[in-house]
Design a protein around this motif. Structure first.
Motif, short mmCIF file in Angstrom:
data_model
loop_
_atom_site.label_atom_id
_atom_site.label_comp_id
_atom_site.label_asym_id
_atom_site.label_seq_id
_atom_site.Cartn_x
_atom_site.Cartn_y
_atom_site.Cartn_z
N GLU A 120 53.73 -10.33 -18.04
CA GLU A 120 54.77 -11.27 -17.64
C GLU A 120 56.11 -10.88 -18.24
OE1 GLU A 120 52.04 -15.30 -17.24
OE2 GLU A 120 52.73 -14.62 -19.20
N LEU A 121 56.08 -10.31 -19.44
CA LEU A 121 57.32 -9.87 -20.06
C LEU A 121 57.95 -8.73 -19.26
CD1 LEU A 121 59.22 -10.21 -22.45
CD2 LEU A 121 57.85 -8.55 -23.73
N ARG A 122 57.13 -7.86 -18.70
CA ARG A 122 57.66 -6.79 -17.85
C ARG A 122 58.34 -7.36 -16.61
NH1 ARG A 122 52.96 -4.02 -19.55
NH2 ARG A 122 51.78 -4.78 -17.73
N ILE A 123 57.76 -8.42 -16.04
CA ILE A 123 58.39 -9.08 -14.88
C ILE A 123 59.76 -9.62 -15.27
CG2 ILE A 123 58.22 -11.08 -13.34
CD1 ILE A 123 55.22 -10.71 -13.30
N LEU A 124 59.82 -10.26 -16.42
CA LEU A 124 61.08 -10.85 -16.89
C LEU A 124 62.14 -9.78 -17.12
CD1 LEU A 124 62.76 -13.23 -17.94
CD2 LEU A 124 61.68 -12.90 -20.18
N LEU A 125 61.78 -8.71 -17.82
CA LEU A 125 62.75 -7.67 -18.14
C LEU A 125 63.23 -6.96 -16.88
CD1 LEU A 125 61.19 -6.08 -21.37
CD2 LEU A 125 62.86 -7.93 -21.16
N THR A 126 62.30 -6.68 -15.96
CA THR A 126 62.69 -6.02 -14.71
C THR A 126 63.63 -6.91 -13.90
OG1 THR A 126 60.56 -4.86 -14.64
CG2 THR A 126 61.82 -4.98 -12.59
N GLY A 127 63.36 -8.20 -13.87
CA GLY A 127 64.23 -9.12 -13.14
C GLY A 127 65.62 -9.21 -13.75
N ILE A 128 65.70 -9.21 -15.08
CA ILE A 128 67.00 -9.27 -15.74
C ILE A 128 67.82 -8.02 -15.42
CG2 ILE A 128 68.15 -9.25 -17.99
CD1 ILE A 128 65.92 -11.05 -19.02
N ALA A 190 63.51 0.40 -20.95
CA ALA A 190 62.16 -0.19 -21.06
C ALA A 190 61.57 -0.53 -19.70
CB ALA A 190 62.21 -1.44 -21.93
N THR A 191 62.38 -0.49 -18.65
CA THR A 191 61.89 -0.89 -17.32
C THR A 191 61.90 0.25 -16.31
OG1 THR A 191 64.13 -1.64 -16.74
CG2 THR A 191 62.64 -3.27 -17.66
N VAL A 192 62.79 1.22 -16.47
CA VAL A 192 62.88 2.36 -15.55
C VAL A 192 62.61 3.64 -16.34
CG1 VAL A 192 64.34 3.63 -13.94
CG2 VAL A 192 64.56 1.15 -14.12
N HIS A 193 61.60 4.38 -15.94
CA HIS A 193 61.18 5.55 -16.71
C HIS A 193 61.52 6.87 -16.01
CE1 HIS A 193 59.09 2.80 -19.37
NE2 HIS A 193 58.46 2.28 -18.32
N GLN A 194 61.86 6.82 -14.74
CA GLN A 194 62.24 8.04 -14.03
C GLN A 194 63.66 8.42 -14.42
OE1 GLN A 194 61.82 7.77 -9.80
NE2 GLN A 194 62.69 9.79 -9.42
N GLY A 195 63.82 9.66 -14.91
CA GLY A 195 65.09 10.08 -15.49
C GLY A 195 66.27 9.96 -14.55
N ALA A 196 66.17 10.51 -13.35
CA ALA A 196 67.29 10.52 -12.41
C ALA A 196 67.67 9.10 -11.99
CB ALA A 196 66.94 11.36 -11.19
N LEU A 197 66.67 8.27 -11.72
CA LEU A 197 66.93 6.89 -11.32
C LEU A 197 67.57 6.12 -12.46
CD1 LEU A 197 66.67 4.62 -9.26
CD2 LEU A 197 64.36 4.19 -10.13
N ARG A 198 67.12 6.35 -13.69
CA ARG A 198 67.69 5.65 -14.83
C ARG A 198 69.16 6.02 -15.03
NH1 ARG A 198 64.21 6.00 -20.12
NH2 ARG A 198 64.80 8.19 -19.96
#
Length: 286
Positions: A120-128, A190-198
């Motif tokens: 659930e914390l991952r959902i919250l962080l991704t949404g923020i 903490a939410t996006v791990h792909q280098g180029a996208l980040r």
């Protein structure tokens, strides 16, 4: 616009219901967090508390539909006790002060947030982070294309770009909008791990922060990003980053006129509330 808002709300509700029961509490806290951001105090005749009302309704709906979990963290419980004691005087005020309403809302939101598990914390962080990206896109649009805030209430010209206005997104204030984007920037790793996208998303957030023209956010962004930038597992990478960061610092020191609008803003009238905040910060007495 009301039709689009209702349609978006229905889509979000259906998306939230599609999430498993064990993760709906994360959806509940996310909605309660972003509602006051996307629906702030507006100049369209809506009540000031509209965003908090929508957030509280969303929080209540999905908390009831989710799985109830035990409260974690004694620190938050201690915070609630201290905040409640401090609120005793505000409760007697008529009308109930807006700042006090915000504190009560935050306490309720934190009561549920303290029950989130890792999923659930991952959902919250991704949404923020997603909301921060939305604000960055709006601020960039205001600065580069629209030439004025979307809500029609300007906060003045941009301190570094002549003839352009400061972006402020849906928050009606560049400082607050910048804080949302800076929060998204710090959570991006903490939410996006792909280098180029980040890198791409981080660049959008940084440009959104720049679009606000907020000196306070500019200054706050430096330490938030510097540590993450300099930390690296390889000694060679750390050395390269340290050298490049030093070169940039020397360049700005040698060309102080570039930063003069920022330093003038910080050392001017805006310095008083910042200094008062530092003076009021609790510290041990010797």
């Amino acid at each position: 616009m009301p039709a689009l808002a209702i349609l978006a709300l229905l889509i979000l509700i259906l998306s939230g219901l599609a999430v498993g029961r064990n993760q709906r509490l994360g959806v509940a806290v996310l909605g309660g967090t972003i509602a006051p951001i996307l629906i702030p105090q507006l100049n369209i005749g809506w009540p000031t508390q509209t965003g908090m009302f929508v957030g509280l309704s969303w929080l209540s709906l999905f908390a009831l539909l989710g799985t109830w979990k035990p409260l974690h963290g004694r620190i938050y419980s201690l915070f609630v006790v201290v905040a409640a004691i401090g609120m005793l005087g505000a409760i007697t005020m008529t009308p109930f002060a807006l700042n006090a309403q915000i504190v009560v809302y935050t306490m309720i939101l934190g009561f549920f947030a303290a029950r989130l598990d890792n999923a659930e914390l991952r959902i919250l962080l991704t949404g923020i982070v997603a909301v921060a990206l939305i604000e960055a896109a709006i601020c960039s649009f205001e600065l580069l294309i629209l030439g004025k805030p979307i809500l029609g209430v300007t906060s003045g010209p941009h301190p570094l770009l002549l003839g352009l206005m400061r972006g402020q997104g849906t928050l009606r204030h560049p400082l607050v909008a910048g804080m949302v984007m800076l929060t998204g920037q710090t959570l991006l790793g903490a939410t996006v791990h792909q280098g180029a996208l980040r890198v791409a998303l981080g660049s959008l957030l940084l440009f959104g922060i720049f679009a606000t023209g907020s000196s306070s956010i500019f200054i706050a962004t430096v330490p938030c990003l510097a540590l993450n930038y300099l930390i690296s597992r390889r000694a060679s990478a750390r050395s390269i980053k340290l050298i490049s960061a030093t070169a940039v610092a020397i360049y700005f020191l040698a060309n102080s006129s570039i930063l003069e609008p920022i330093t003038s803003d910080v050392s001017g009238a805006n310095a008083a509330p910042r200094l008062n905040s530092i003076i009021a910060f609790p510290r041990p007495q010797f």
